[in-house]
Design a protein around this motif. Structure first.
Motif, PDB file in Angstrom:
ATOM      1  N   LEU A 156       2.800   3.852  -8.546  1.00 52.35           N
ATOM      2  CA  LEU A 156       3.605   2.901  -7.783  1.00 52.35           C
ATOM      3  C   LEU A 156       2.738   1.760  -7.242  1.00 52.35           C
ATOM      4  CD1 LEU A 156       5.843   5.443  -5.835  1.00 52.35           C
ATOM      5  CD2 LEU A 156       6.654   3.783  -7.520  1.00 52.35           C
ATOM      6  N   ARG A 157       1.577   2.108  -6.706  1.00 54.09           N
ATOM      7  CA  ARG A 157       0.681   1.075  -6.169  1.00 54.09           C
ATOM      8  C   ARG A 157       0.183   0.164  -7.295  1.00 54.09           C
ATOM      9  NH1 ARG A 157      -1.690   5.657  -3.111  1.00 54.09           N
ATOM     10  NH2 ARG A 157      -0.886   5.576  -0.977  1.00 54.09           N
ATOM     11  N   ARG A 158      -0.105   0.760  -8.437  1.00 51.73           N
ATOM     12  CA  ARG A 158      -0.584  -0.023  -9.580  1.00 51.73           C
ATOM     13  C   ARG A 158       0.510  -0.961 -10.086  1.00 51.73           C
ATOM     14  NH1 ARG A 158      -2.148   3.873 -12.226  1.00 51.73           N
ATOM     15  NH2 ARG A 158      -0.399   4.183 -13.641  1.00 51.73           N
ATOM     16  N   LEU A 159       1.739  -0.466 -10.129  1.00 47.51           N
ATOM     17  CA  LEU A 159       2.874  -1.285 -10.567  1.00 47.51           C
ATOM     18  C   LEU A 159       3.055  -2.486  -9.646  1.00 47.51           C
ATOM     19  CD1 LEU A 159       5.263  -1.474 -12.572  1.00 47.51           C
ATOM     20  CD2 LEU A 159       6.611  -0.120 -10.961  1.00 47.51           C
ATOM     21  N   ARG A 160       2.948  -2.247  -8.335  1.00 48.13           N
ATOM     22  CA  ARG A 160       3.080  -3.310  -7.353  1.00 48.13           C
ATOM     23  C   ARG A 160       1.964  -4.342  -7.518  1.00 48.13           C
ATOM     24  NH1 ARG A 160       3.494   0.382  -2.858  1.00 48.13           N
ATOM     25  NH2 ARG A 160       5.452   1.210  -3.643  1.00 48.13           N
ATOM     26  N   ARG A 161       0.753  -3.840  -7.669  1.00 51.07           N
ATOM     27  CA  ARG A 161      -0.406  -4.730  -7.811  1.00 51.07           C
ATOM     28  C   ARG A 161      -0.262  -5.605  -9.050  1.00 51.07           C
ATOM     29  NH1 ARG A 161      -5.829  -5.290  -6.599  1.00 51.07           N
ATOM     30  NH2 ARG A 161      -7.189  -5.829  -8.331  1.00 51.07           N
ATOM     31  N   GLU A 162       0.082  -4.980 -10.153  1.00 48.78           N
ATOM     32  CA  GLU A 162       0.205  -5.738 -11.403  1.00 48.78           C
ATOM     33  C   GLU A 162       1.321  -6.773 -11.321  1.00 48.78           C
ATOM     34  OE1 GLU A 162       0.765  -2.687 -14.284  1.00 48.78           O
ATOM     35  OE2 GLU A 162      -1.370  -2.137 -14.367  1.00 48.78           O
ATOM     36  N   LYS A 163       2.415  -6.395 -10.677  1.00 50.66           N
ATOM     37  CA  LYS A 163       3.553  -7.310 -10.562  1.00 50.66           C
ATOM     38  C   LYS A 163       3.141  -8.596  -9.856  1.00 50.66           C
ATOM     39  CE  LYS A 163       7.909  -7.908  -8.088  1.00 50.66           C
ATOM     40  NZ  LYS A 163       8.587  -8.624  -9.167  1.00 50.66           N
ATOM     41  N   PHE A 164       2.493  -8.457  -8.713  1.00 53.00           N
ATOM     42  CA  PHE A 164       2.172  -9.654  -7.929  1.00 53.00           C
ATOM     43  C   PHE A 164       1.002 -10.439  -8.485  1.00 53.00           C
ATOM     44  CE2 PHE A 164       4.960  -7.400  -5.066  1.00 53.00           C
ATOM     45  CZ  PHE A 164       5.712  -8.442  -4.533  1.00 53.00           C
ATOM     46  N   LEU A 165       0.085  -9.779  -9.169  1.00 49.40           N
ATOM     47  CA  LEU A 165      -1.029 -10.511  -9.804  1.00 49.40           C
ATOM     48  C   LEU A 165      -0.544 -11.329 -10.995  1.00 49.40           C
ATOM     49  CD1 LEU A 165      -3.972  -7.947  -9.705  1.00 49.40           C
ATOM     50  CD2 LEU A 165      -3.729 -10.047  -8.370  1.00 49.40           C
ATOM     51  N   GLN A 166       0.533 -10.885 -11.632  1.00 49.15           N
ATOM     52  CA  GLN A 166       1.035 -11.583 -12.811  1.00 49.15           C
ATOM     53  C   GLN A 166       1.901 -12.800 -12.466  1.00 49.15           C
ATOM     54  OE1 GLN A 166       3.055  -8.581 -15.090  1.00 49.15           O
ATOM     55  NE2 GLN A 166       1.165  -7.598 -15.755  1.00 49.15           N
ATOM     56  N   SER A 212       0.806  -1.230   0.000  1.00 51.21           N
ATOM     57  CA  SER A 212       0.000   0.000   0.000  1.00 51.21           C
ATOM     58  C   SER A 212       0.836   1.276   0.000  1.00 51.21           C
ATOM     59  CB  SER A 212      -0.934   0.009   1.218  1.00 51.21           C
ATOM     60  OG  SER A 212      -0.188   0.098   2.419  1.00 51.21           O
ATOM     61  N   LEU A 213       2.151   1.160   0.080  1.00 48.75           N
ATOM     62  CA  LEU A 213       3.002   2.348   0.135  1.00 48.75           C
ATOM     63  C   LEU A 213       2.814   3.238  -1.098  1.00 48.75           C
ATOM     64  CD1 LEU A 213       6.418   0.973   1.472  1.00 48.75           C
ATOM     65  CD2 LEU A 213       4.883   2.558   2.641  1.00 48.75           C
ATOM     66  N   GLY A 214       2.859   4.546  -0.859  1.00 49.42           N
ATOM     67  CA  GLY A 214       2.771   5.495  -1.967  1.00 49.42           C
ATOM     68  C   GLY A 214       4.126   6.064  -2.346  1.00 49.42           C
ATOM     69  N   VAL A 215       5.195   5.458  -1.829  1.00 49.60           N
ATOM     70  CA  VAL A 215       6.556   5.882  -2.141  1.00 49.60           C
ATOM     71  C   VAL A 215       7.291   4.708  -2.793  1.00 49.60           C
ATOM     72  CG1 VAL A 215       6.673   7.596  -0.304  1.00 49.60           C
ATOM     73  CG2 VAL A 215       7.361   5.231   0.171  1.00 49.60           C
ATOM     74  N   PRO A 216       8.364   4.969  -3.537  1.00 49.14           N
ATOM     75  CA  PRO A 216       9.116   3.877  -4.172  1.00 49.14           C
ATOM     76  C   PRO A 216       9.654   2.897  -3.137  1.00 49.14           C
ATOM     77  CG  PRO A 216       9.753   5.991  -5.105  1.00 49.14           C
ATOM     78  CD  PRO A 216       8.906   6.294  -3.905  1.00 49.14           C
ATOM     79  N   MET A 217       9.592   1.614  -3.475  1.00 51.69           N
ATOM     80  CA  MET A 217      10.142   0.589  -2.594  1.00 51.69           C
ATOM     81  C   MET A 217      10.954  -0.405  -3.415  1.00 51.69           C
ATOM     82  SD  MET A 217       8.260  -2.033   0.056  1.00 51.69           S
ATOM     83  CE  MET A 217       9.248  -3.162   1.055  1.00 51.69           C
ATOM     84  N   VAL A 218      12.168  -0.646  -2.975  1.00 54.78           N
ATOM     85  CA  VAL A 218      13.041  -1.634  -3.605  1.00 54.78           C
ATOM     86  C   VAL A 218      13.438  -2.647  -2.543  1.00 54.78           C
ATOM     87  CG1 VAL A 218      15.267  -2.039  -4.737  1.00 54.78           C
ATOM     88  CG2 VAL A 218      13.927  -0.009  -5.317  1.00 54.78           C
ATOM     89  N   LYS A 242      10.240   8.842 -10.645  1.00 51.66           N
ATOM     90  CA  LYS A 242       9.456   9.568 -11.647  1.00 51.66           C
ATOM     91  C   LYS A 242       7.971   9.220 -11.573  1.00 51.66           C
ATOM     92  CE  LYS A 242      13.472   9.176 -14.711  1.00 51.66           C
ATOM     93  NZ  LYS A 242      14.001   8.545 -15.957  1.00 51.66           N
ATOM     94  N   LEU A 243       7.616   8.172 -10.831  1.00 46.14           N
ATOM     95  CA  LEU A 243       6.233   7.707 -10.772  1.00 46.14           C
ATOM     96  C   LEU A 243       5.491   8.319  -9.587  1.00 46.14           C
ATOM     97  CD1 LEU A 243       6.893   3.908 -11.455  1.00 46.14           C
ATOM     98  CD2 LEU A 243       6.344   5.693 -13.115  1.00 46.14           C
TER      99      LEU A 243
END
Length: 315
Positions: free
Chosen positions: A301-311, A186-192, A295-296
């Motif tokens: 960022l949340r959408r990128l995370r969601r898509e990554k784990f759903l895929q 749920s973070l709204g900041v970049p996470m690596v 840049k995001l």
């Protein structure tokens, strides 16, 4: 002196011979520089060949090597400043999971990771890197602060798994791991997140549910240890090598499956052979990842995370 693993015995014997020859040469008894140079070349080739075709079980042993860089080594080698923050504001301070504010050059961030310790005393103090509920709740608190102050989050994962003791279960281990995983997503900041050694079970996922997950070349990441898997399937830990092969726990396997996004190369012979080079290489990767992610916006960022784990696991 480097501690050798079982599969490195031929390399150990050769390097021992080189040391013996050097001692002889130092005494001035004869000039054997050419012979030493020849053996060094042979040793380097043997090391490169061995590490170029490691089995998953051998990679597991490398990932667990006691001389591999740990959280405190990465903090010392990567950051110009680190301010540790302790406690979960509920029960206590878990020393297996450490975190705080850090600065890498001009970039400020929150860093959280597992610390295994490097001798008997420190391993006991850090509980061998096995986090307890208060450790994961501390991580949640730090991620909340990062979100509030718009600071990126970096996690360094190196654990065989969360602490399985009765006391941890009584304090809500499963709930703490679940909430830590939820907070990552749920973070709204970049996470690596970076698997730097062992990534074991939910204790690893709780700090690694990031939009960018990296792994060191010889790290491993799995839902259960090879020994644990073997004991369940075959009632014996002797088949850990078979389990490791079947579980596809290596960085190379997991990149193909889409579980991780990038492999960070290690020095020839593993990160334990040249900690400084391994840490420097990781530092470059961290800077590159955050430069791309900053840049995001929050929703991207949340959408990128969601898509990554759903895929993951999709056909």
């Amino acid at each position: 002196m480097t501690s050798y693993l079982d599969f490195e015995k031929p390399i150990a014997a050769l390097e021992s011979r080189i040391l013996e020859l050097r001692d002889t040469a130092d005494e001035g008894s004869l000039d054997i520089a050419a012979e030493i140079e020849k053996l060094q070349a042979k040793s380097a080739k043997m090391l490169a060949d061995t590490y170029g075709k490691l089995t998953p079980w051998q990679k597991t042993q490398v990932a667990r090597h006691p001389e591999r860089p740990h959280f405190k080594d990465f903090i010392a080698g990567l950051f110009d400043e680190f301010i540790p923050l302790g406690g979960d504001r509920n029960f206590g301070d878990d020393q297996a999971i450490i975190g705080g504010f850090a600065r890498m050059g001009d970039r400020r961030m929150v860093v959280i990771g597992h610390e295994k310790g490097d001798d008997t005393q420190s391993r006991l103090r850090h509980n061998f890197g096995m986090g307890k509920p208060e450790g994961y709740r501390k991580a949640i608190r730090l991620m909340d602060m990062a979100d509030r102050f718009s600071l990126p989050v970096l996690t360094l994962v190196d654990t065989s798994g969360a602490f399985p003791g009765v006391s941890a279960e009584e304090r809500g281990q499963a709930e703490a791991i679940a909430r830590s995983t939820e907070k990552c997503l749920s973070l709204g900041v970049p996470m690596v997140a970076i698997i730097v050694g062992e990534g074991g079970s939910g204790g690893a996922v709780a700090l690694a549910a990031a939009e960018r997950v990296l792994m060191f070349e010889h790290a491993v990441y799995s839902v259960i240890s090879p020994e644990g898997c073997a004991s369940i399937l075959w009632r014996t830990g002797d088949k850990a090598d078979v389990a490791a092969d079947a579980m596809q726990i290596t960085a190379q396997n997991l990149e193909k499956l889409g579980v991780i996004d990038r492999i960070v190369t290690e020095p020839v012979g593993g990160a334990h052979r040249d900690q400084s080079l391994a840490i420097a290489t990781l530092g470059v990767a961290i800077q590159e990842e955050f430069a791309a992610l900053e840049k995001l916006d929050r929703e991207a960022l949340r959408r990128l995370r969601r898509e990554k784990f759903l895929q993951i696991g999709s056909l």
